[in-house]
Scaffold this active site. Sequence first.
Site, mmCIF file in Angstrom:
data_model
loop_
_atom_site.group_PDB
_atom_site.id
_atom_site.type_symbol
_atom_site.label_atom_id
_atom_site.label_comp_id
_atom_site.label_asym_id
_atom_site.label_seq_id
_atom_site.Cartn_x
_atom_site.Cartn_y
_atom_site.Cartn_z
ATOM 1 N N ASP A 128 0.839 -1.201 0.000
ATOM 2 C CA ASP A 128 0.000 0.000 0.000
ATOM 3 C C ASP A 128 0.875 1.253 0.000
ATOM 4 O O ASP A 128 0.377 2.376 -0.089
ATOM 5 C CB ASP A 128 -1.003 -0.007 1.161
ATOM 6 N N SER A 129 2.208 1.052 0.029
ATOM 7 C CA SER A 129 3.141 2.149 -0.221
ATOM 8 C C SER A 129 2.912 2.696 -1.627
ATOM 9 O O SER A 129 3.420 3.769 -1.968
ATOM 10 C CB SER A 129 4.590 1.684 -0.050
ATOM 11 N N ASP A 146 -1.000 -5.939 -0.153
ATOM 12 C CA ASP A 146 -1.406 -5.291 1.096
ATOM 13 C C ASP A 146 -2.905 -5.049 1.108
ATOM 14 O O ASP A 146 -3.481 -4.583 0.114
ATOM 15 C CB ASP A 146 -0.717 -3.920 1.220
ATOM 16 N N LYS A 178 -1.470 -9.215 2.965
ATOM 17 C CA LYS A 178 -0.766 -8.776 4.181
ATOM 18 C C LYS A 178 -1.631 -7.747 4.890
ATOM 19 O O LYS A 178 -2.240 -6.896 4.246
ATOM 20 C CB LYS A 178 0.598 -8.181 3.815
ATOM 21 N N GLU A 234 -1.835 -5.222 8.704
ATOM 22 C CA GLU A 234 -1.040 -4.653 9.789
ATOM 23 C C GLU A 234 -1.738 -4.818 11.137
ATOM 24 O O GLU A 234 -2.973 -4.736 11.215
ATOM 25 C CB GLU A 234 -0.806 -3.157 9.526
ATOM 26 N N GLU A 284 8.636 -4.040 11.152
ATOM 27 C CA GLU A 284 9.112 -2.755 10.615
ATOM 28 C C GLU A 284 9.442 -1.771 11.730
ATOM 29 O O GLU A 284 8.709 -1.650 12.717
ATOM 30 C CB GLU A 284 8.014 -2.153 9.713
HETATM 31 O O1 KIV Z 1 3.582 -1.107 1.667
HETATM 32 C C1 KIV Z 1 4.758 -1.467 1.778
HETATM 33 O O2 KIV Z 1 5.618 -1.164 0.939
HETATM 34 C C2 KIV Z 1 5.113 -2.273 2.944
HETATM 35 C C3 KIV Z 1 6.553 -2.622 3.139
HETATM 36 C C4 KIV Z 1 7.390 -1.442 3.346
HETATM 37 C C5 KIV Z 1 6.740 -3.636 4.196
HETATM 38 O O3 KIV Z 1 4.261 -2.641 3.687
#
Ligand code: KIV
Length: 252
Positions: free
Chosen positions: A25-26, A64, A93, A95, A162
């Site tokens: 989600d980055s 994500d 994934k 959080e 992280e």
């Molecule tokens: O969204 C992302 O890029 C991440 C990583 C930095 C672990 O969750």
Amino acid sequence: MVTAYDEPSARYVDEAGVDIILVGDSLANVVLGHADTLHVTVEEMCHHVRAVAAAKPRAHVVADMPWLSYHVDNADSVRNAGALIRAGAQSVKLEGGQVRRDVVRSLLDAEIPVMGHVGLTPQSVLAFGGFKVQAKTSEAAKWLVEDAITLQDEGVYALVIEGVPSAVGTLVTEALAIPTIGIGAGPDTDGQVLVFHDLLGMTNRTPAKFVRQYAQLGPVIVEALTNFAADVRSGAFPSESETYANPEDLLN
Ligand code: KIV
């Protein structure tokens, strides 16, 4: 593990032999220009998962779950995770620690493999009051280990850690049987993850302490584009070899 958000980046990551591609989600801050990851939706994530899946990578593709896609209720979470899987991800994934127990169980009940993510979880930026290193006291470190063990017991297949002191990365890794993947969590996690654009030097943000830039592609790209613009302005591009020949009778 390295992030990718489109077909070419996924192809490069896969060609490099990286084991896992994370459609992170980055996407929100790295590609879409937002200040944090809170501004990306399931639809936007699916759009980019589809592009990554189009590379048909050998690597595992994990997507994500964006903020609010697994916070409302379990049925909603399963539907959102299902959309990411149908877009081409092989797992999702999410959080958070013990608070995600139920949602992890619901996703696993729906046969969707789940990767966990603890520590400096970027979707908690407002709750944390900024992007701050987590688990800096022994009490907070113990809580983090508890979170990690709970997620493992619920069935997550791997855990991203992280933004924690390296001793905490070591502690969590030693406490778990599943693989840990660190980002700013020291050298002792089982794997490491970096964001594609950070690793390749394609960002104008000051890189975080944990980033190692293996290339500086930003200046290379600007130089190539500058040369193109100059050649167009001077008439040096296109040359004869870059131009289709005119058939003899074209203008007769
Ligand atoms: O969204 C992302 O890029 C991440 C990583 C930095 C672990 O969750």
